[in-house]
Design a protein around this motif. Structure first.
Motif, short mmCIF file in Angstrom:
data_model
loop_
_atom_site.label_atom_id
_atom_site.label_comp_id
_atom_site.label_asym_id
_atom_site.label_seq_id
_atom_site.Cartn_x
_atom_site.Cartn_y
_atom_site.Cartn_z
N HIS A 67 -18.68 -40.25 -0.40
CA HIS A 67 -17.35 -40.20 0.20
C HIS A 67 -16.32 -41.01 -0.60
CE1 HIS A 67 -18.66 -37.81 3.52
NE2 HIS A 67 -19.55 -38.71 3.87
N THR A 68 -16.62 -41.32 -1.86
CA THR A 68 -15.56 -41.70 -2.78
C THR A 68 -15.34 -40.47 -3.65
OG1 THR A 68 -17.04 -42.57 -4.49
CG2 THR A 68 -16.28 -44.12 -2.78
N ALA A 69 -14.09 -40.20 -3.98
CA ALA A 69 -13.77 -38.95 -4.68
C ALA A 69 -14.51 -38.87 -6.01
CB ALA A 69 -12.26 -38.83 -4.89
N GLU A 70 -14.57 -39.98 -6.73
CA GLU A 70 -15.19 -39.95 -8.06
C GLU A 70 -16.68 -39.65 -7.98
OE1 GLU A 70 -15.47 -42.58 -12.18
OE2 GLU A 70 -14.25 -43.28 -10.50
N ALA A 71 -17.39 -40.32 -7.05
CA ALA A 71 -18.83 -40.10 -6.91
C ALA A 71 -19.11 -38.67 -6.46
CB ALA A 71 -19.42 -41.10 -5.92
N ASP A 72 -18.34 -38.17 -5.50
CA ASP A 72 -18.56 -36.82 -4.99
C ASP A 72 -18.27 -35.77 -6.05
OD1 ASP A 72 -19.25 -38.00 -2.64
OD2 ASP A 72 -17.53 -37.29 -1.48
N THR A 73 -17.23 -36.02 -6.87
CA THR A 73 -16.86 -35.06 -7.91
C THR A 73 -17.97 -34.95 -8.96
OG1 THR A 73 -14.50 -35.49 -7.63
CG2 THR A 73 -15.18 -34.56 -9.72
N ARG A 74 -18.45 -36.08 -9.44
CA ARG A 74 -19.51 -36.09 -10.44
C ARG A 74 -20.79 -35.47 -9.88
NH1 ARG A 74 -20.23 -36.17 -15.73
NH2 ARG A 74 -18.46 -37.61 -15.85
N ALA A 75 -21.12 -35.78 -8.63
CA ALA A 75 -22.32 -35.23 -8.01
C ALA A 75 -22.22 -33.72 -7.89
CB ALA A 75 -22.54 -35.86 -6.64
N THR A 76 -21.03 -33.22 -7.52
CA THR A 76 -20.84 -31.78 -7.38
C THR A 76 -21.09 -31.06 -8.70
OG1 THR A 76 -19.24 -32.09 -5.60
CG2 THR A 76 -19.19 -29.99 -6.73
N TYR A 77 -20.58 -31.63 -9.79
CA TYR A 77 -20.77 -31.06 -11.12
C TYR A 77 -22.26 -31.02 -11.47
CZ TYR A 77 -20.44 -30.82 -16.28
OH TYR A 77 -20.58 -30.49 -17.61
N GLU A 78 -22.96 -32.11 -11.23
CA GLU A 78 -24.38 -32.19 -11.56
C GLU A 78 -25.21 -31.23 -10.70
OE1 GLU A 78 -26.08 -36.10 -11.89
OE2 GLU A 78 -24.20 -36.95 -12.64
N VAL A 79 -24.83 -31.09 -9.43
CA VAL A 79 -25.55 -30.17 -8.55
C VAL A 79 -25.43 -28.74 -9.05
CG1 VAL A 79 -25.54 -29.11 -6.25
CG2 VAL A 79 -25.50 -31.59 -6.46
N LEU A 80 -24.23 -28.33 -9.48
CA LEU A 80 -24.06 -26.97 -9.99
C LEU A 80 -24.93 -26.74 -11.22
CD1 LEU A 80 -22.77 -24.20 -9.90
CD2 LEU A 80 -20.85 -25.10 -11.21
N MET A 81 -25.00 -27.73 -12.13
CA MET A 81 -25.85 -27.59 -13.30
C MET A 81 -27.31 -27.36 -12.88
SD MET A 81 -23.74 -27.93 -15.82
CE MET A 81 -22.71 -27.06 -14.64
N SER A 82 -27.77 -28.12 -11.90
CA SER A 82 -29.15 -27.99 -11.44
C SER A 82 -29.38 -26.68 -10.70
CB SER A 82 -29.52 -29.18 -10.55
OG SER A 82 -29.50 -30.38 -11.27
N GLN A 83 -28.36 -26.21 -9.97
CA GLN A 83 -28.48 -24.91 -9.29
C GLN A 83 -28.69 -23.80 -10.31
OE1 GLN A 83 -24.82 -24.98 -7.02
NE2 GLN A 83 -25.91 -25.46 -5.11
N LEU A 84 -27.96 -23.86 -11.40
CA LEU A 84 -28.11 -22.84 -12.45
C LEU A 84 -29.50 -22.90 -13.07
CD1 LEU A 84 -24.58 -23.12 -14.10
CD2 LEU A 84 -25.46 -21.14 -12.85
N ASP A 85 -30.04 -24.09 -13.22
CA ASP A 85 -31.40 -24.24 -13.75
C ASP A 85 -32.45 -23.71 -12.77
OD1 ASP A 85 -30.83 -25.36 -16.24
OD2 ASP A 85 -30.71 -27.39 -15.41
N ARG A 86 -32.22 -23.95 -11.48
CA ARG A 86 -33.23 -23.64 -10.47
C ARG A 86 -33.27 -22.16 -10.10
NH1 ARG A 86 -36.14 -26.31 -6.30
NH2 ARG A 86 -35.48 -28.30 -7.19
N TYR A 87 -32.12 -21.51 -10.01
CA TYR A 87 -32.06 -20.14 -9.51
C TYR A 87 -31.72 -19.16 -10.62
CZ TYR A 87 -31.63 -22.84 -5.19
OH TYR A 87 -31.82 -23.75 -4.17
N PRO A 88 -32.67 -18.43 -11.14
CA PRO A 88 -32.40 -17.48 -12.22
C PRO A 88 -31.45 -16.36 -11.81
CG PRO A 88 -34.65 -17.20 -11.39
CD PRO A 88 -34.10 -18.45 -10.77
N GLU A 89 -31.36 -16.11 -10.50
CA GLU A 89 -30.46 -15.04 -10.06
C GLU A 89 -28.99 -15.43 -10.13
OE1 GLU A 89 -32.14 -16.74 -6.09
OE2 GLU A 89 -32.66 -16.69 -8.22
N LEU A 90 -28.72 -16.74 -10.29
CA LEU A 90 -27.34 -17.19 -10.49
C LEU A 90 -26.97 -17.03 -11.95
CD1 LEU A 90 -27.11 -20.51 -8.41
CD2 LEU A 90 -26.28 -18.24 -7.78
N GLN A 91 -25.92 -16.28 -12.21
CA GLN A 91 -25.46 -16.08 -13.59
C GLN A 91 -24.61 -17.26 -14.03
OE1 GLN A 91 -23.55 -12.25 -14.11
NE2 GLN A 91 -24.97 -11.26 -12.68
N ASN A 92 -24.82 -17.70 -15.24
CA ASN A 92 -24.02 -18.80 -15.81
C ASN A 92 -22.69 -18.23 -16.27
OD1 ASN A 92 -22.99 -21.02 -17.07
ND2 ASN A 92 -24.78 -21.43 -18.34
#
Length: 256
Positions: A152-177
């Motif tokens: 719930h600090t903007a900087e921490a949430d922003t960085r976490a969101t970016y990292e989560v998307l990177m991991s989602q792309l790694d985890r789910y092959p059906e998601l197109q990069n």
């Protein structure tokens, strides 16, 4: 994993005075700009919302009136923010339903003309909910294997969101990069306005998404019930909703 980008993409997060997209204001904004070559730029700024920050909001993000008393207003930094995101796609966590509508309202209040209609919006929360049904902290732990410090600090949430998307792309092959695919996948509706009061139907026609005319073409309603337009303009709808409705009305008038 590296994002496959045609345009720069800006991951951003807002801390606000509340959750009403019509009336609440930004108190902090952080954005992480990622370029197609992988370079990154980040910026965080506190904003004076020109209103009292309710205690319940401060309890969430830890920002109080005295913390932003000497900070610039949004109007004072709006042009710089607009320049920073010019030509960029946008991404966030619950951004389609909250952050983007709030940001659009702030730009309209500041009289900064920014065309967001050509941008693609990637909402990492929607992808997460479709895949796993959890919160940002849980998503960060689940996908990245790390605890989210300073949630719930903007900087921490922003960085976490970016990292989560990177991991989602790694985890789910059906998601197109591909940002266009991710934007489409993370959209619940094809909104005409950011608040979703009007949406496009299967034929690409604007229809109302609320009230007594829900599901009916906007243009038809404006012809049948001209007073409905005035009612919306004088009621508690977002500035963006009113602007898009006016755009449709003017289009129909000029086509006669």
């Amino acid at each position: 994993m590296k994002l496959n980008l045609k345009n720069p993409i800006v991951f951003f997060d807002l801390e606000t005075t509340g959750t009403n997209i019509n009336s609440d204001r930004i108190v902090e904004i952080c954005y992480l700009k990622v370029y197609p070559n992988g370079n990154e730029e980040t910026k965080t700024m506190r904003i004076n919302p020109e209103m009292h920050i309710p205690e319940e909001a401060s309890a969430v993000h830890g920002i109080y009136d005295e913390d932003v008393a000497e900070c610039p207003t949004f109007k004072e930094v709006a042009r710089n923010i607009a320049n920073d995101i010019e030509g960029c796609d946008l991404a966030g966590f619950n951004s389609n339903r909250f952050d983007i509508p709030v940001l659009a309202e702030e730009f309209l209040r500041a009289d900064v003309d920014i065309d967001m209609s050509r941008r693609k919006f990637v909402d990492v929360q929607v992808i997460f909910h479709k895949m796993e049904q959890r919160t940002l902290s849980a998503a960060y732990k689940f996908y990245c294997g790390k605890n989210l410090e300073d949630a719930h600090t903007a900087e921490a949430d922003t960085r976490a969101t970016y990292e989560v998307l990177m991991s989602q792309l790694d985890r789910y092959p059906e998601l197109q990069n591909d940002v266009a695919f991710l934007s489409d996948y993370s959209s619940f509706n094809k909104n005409v306005d950011f608040a979703g009061r009007m949406v496009y139907d299967d034929k690409g026609v604007e229809v109302f998404n609320f009230g007594k005319y829900k599901g009916m073409p906007v243009a038809d309603v404006l012809k049948r019930d001209p007073g409905y337009y005035s009612w919306i303009l004088n009621s508690d709808f977002t500035l963006n909703t009113k602007a898009m409705l006016t755009k449709i009305r003017l289009r129909e008038i000029t086509q006669k």
